[in-house]
Scaffold this active site. Sequence first.
Site, short mmCIF file in Angstrom:
data_model
loop_
_atom_site.label_atom_id
_atom_site.label_comp_id
_atom_site.label_asym_id
_atom_site.label_seq_id
_atom_site.Cartn_x
_atom_site.Cartn_y
_atom_site.Cartn_z
N GLU A 183 0.82 -1.22 0.00
CA GLU A 183 0.00 0.00 0.00
C GLU A 183 0.84 1.26 0.00
O GLU A 183 0.41 2.31 -0.46
CB GLU A 183 -0.93 0.02 1.23
CG GLU A 183 -2.23 -0.71 1.00
CD GLU A 183 -3.26 -0.46 2.09
OE1 GLU A 183 -4.32 -1.08 2.01
OE2 GLU A 183 -3.02 0.32 3.03
N HIS B 114 8.47 -26.52 -1.14
CA HIS B 114 7.83 -27.65 -1.82
C HIS B 114 6.63 -27.20 -2.64
O HIS B 114 5.86 -28.02 -3.10
CB HIS B 114 7.44 -28.72 -0.80
CG HIS B 114 8.64 -29.27 -0.08
ND1 HIS B 114 9.20 -30.49 -0.39
CD2 HIS B 114 9.41 -28.73 0.90
CE1 HIS B 114 10.25 -30.69 0.39
NE2 HIS B 114 10.41 -29.63 1.18
N LYS C 156 -14.29 -0.58 -3.63
CA LYS C 156 -15.39 -0.24 -2.71
C LYS C 156 -16.52 0.43 -3.46
O LYS C 156 -17.69 0.13 -3.24
CB LYS C 156 -14.88 0.69 -1.60
CG LYS C 156 -13.93 0.04 -0.63
CD LYS C 156 -13.61 1.00 0.51
CE LYS C 156 -12.43 0.51 1.31
NZ LYS C 156 -11.89 1.53 2.21
O1 PA5 Z 1 -3.90 0.89 5.65
C1 PA5 Z 1 -5.04 1.25 5.52
O2 PA5 Z 1 -5.38 2.43 5.63
C2 PA5 Z 1 -6.15 0.25 5.24
O3 PA5 Z 1 -5.70 -1.03 5.09
C3 PA5 Z 1 -7.14 0.28 6.39
O4 PA5 Z 1 -6.46 -0.03 7.57
C4 PA5 Z 1 -8.28 -0.68 6.19
O5 PA5 Z 1 -8.92 -0.40 4.98
C5 PA5 Z 1 -9.27 -0.58 7.33
O6 PA5 Z 1 -9.74 0.71 7.45
P1 PA5 Z 1 -10.53 1.18 8.72
O7 PA5 Z 1 -9.66 1.04 9.90
O8 PA5 Z 1 -10.89 2.60 8.46
O9 PA5 Z 1 -11.76 0.30 8.85
#
Ligand code: PA5
Length: 444
Positions: A286, A307, A421
């Site tokens: 990310e 393996h 989303k």
């Molecule tokens: O790193 C990030 O921002 C995402 O992976 C969020 O942690 C994830 O989408 C969960 O979001 P939230 O804590 O708002 O539910």
Amino acid sequence: MITVDLKGCSTFVKPEQYKAYVKKALDAFDVLESEKGAGNDFLGWKHLASETPESIIAGCEAVRDSWKAKGVDLVIVIGIGGSYLGARCAIEALSGNFDKLLKGPKAAPDVVFAGNNLSEEYLAELMDLAAQRNTACVVISKSGTTTEPAVAFRIVKAFIEKNYKDAAERIVAITDAKKGALKTLSTQEGYKTFVVPDNVGGRFSVLTPVGLLPIVIAGFDIRAMLAGAAEMEKTLAVKSEDNAAIQYAAMRNLLYTELGKKVEIMVTYNPKFQYLGEWWKQLYGESEGKDGKGIFPASVNNTADLHSMGQFIQEGDRVMFETVINIKKANRSVVIEADEQNLDQLNFLAGKHVEHCGAMAQLGTKLAHIDGGVPQVEVTIDHIDAKILGGLFYFFEFACGVSAYTLGVNPFNQPGVEAYKKNMFALLEKPGYEEQTKSIRKRL
Ligand code: PA5
């Protein structure tokens, strides 16, 4: 103490190339440390370890103690992505492999996770388990609006309210200080809450209550974890060519940019570290995968994956390098015994520790993969414990910031996560998504 060993890359890169990338990484270090780079409103993670107030640590411990007093033996931790992976990683790393199956009284409740999928079976089976146990729940969502945890929480909340008179005391929420549906609900229902700081992104949040609360509930020492991270914070703040984060960031950017190594595989040799790979993949994926750039982070857990993925790593497309987590000492000891019949012809190993065989498998694999064209970065820790894990979390977070700035991307945003989303909401016919629903239907 964490060391980065780059000798396994030496046959692939020239010293002057490495030098040039160290220079780039040192410049990126300055950007991170000046706190003036892209995404600089999300740097709260940098000083969490040294600045977490006692009230937060004691607050987490108080939840653990109050649920212990109620006899809680199952805690459902709801969250996804950064609100899930750090806690899961730490709990898997620090727990015994078979703790859940051992007979006899347990020192801590079983911690299980939900809200990280939309599987109906998963939730139904979780409710079967909850029905047999004394259950409480930690719900974690920074935004308070993420669909997967919200769906799971709706179901778990209804279950707890139906089955316990003290339902509000069995739910703790970790969310934004002021906004979001979870914050509103918590205020309304009187839940105990902890805050995810505004300036800490999900994937950098393991040392906030997002990680600390589930980890302490599972029976582990969050003070030691924070101390390990604080030591690492101090060590990595020194600008130097010997800084482990600089070395790691420089080499991975060199391998990516100059040698076309577009895949980095985190290699672990202890089943307890499988989720370290999962946590690290989110952190690097990310943070760096944007603007058409980024190393694709993958992970394997050896020797099992030798393996399955071993063939590809040895002889497939030469796009990858490996970052091996090397653990010097095992926490437990098992010695291989001699066998009179020796049908398996393993008596040559009699008297040796299993860990010795593991170390030789690891070394043999390293040499084979280097011969096969796969550079090796080695990150070494002494053993697995809470303090060292805290240091490892901080090391990878800090190195991620340096590495992403070296690559030239903002490490702290994740604009691409929204795309699925929007489609999902349109397909689920969420009010407000009517136009997208129409246009998406035309594509199907
Ligand atoms: O790193 C990030 O921002 C995402 O992976 C969020 O942690 C994830 O989408 C969960 O979001 P939230 O804590 O708002 O539910």
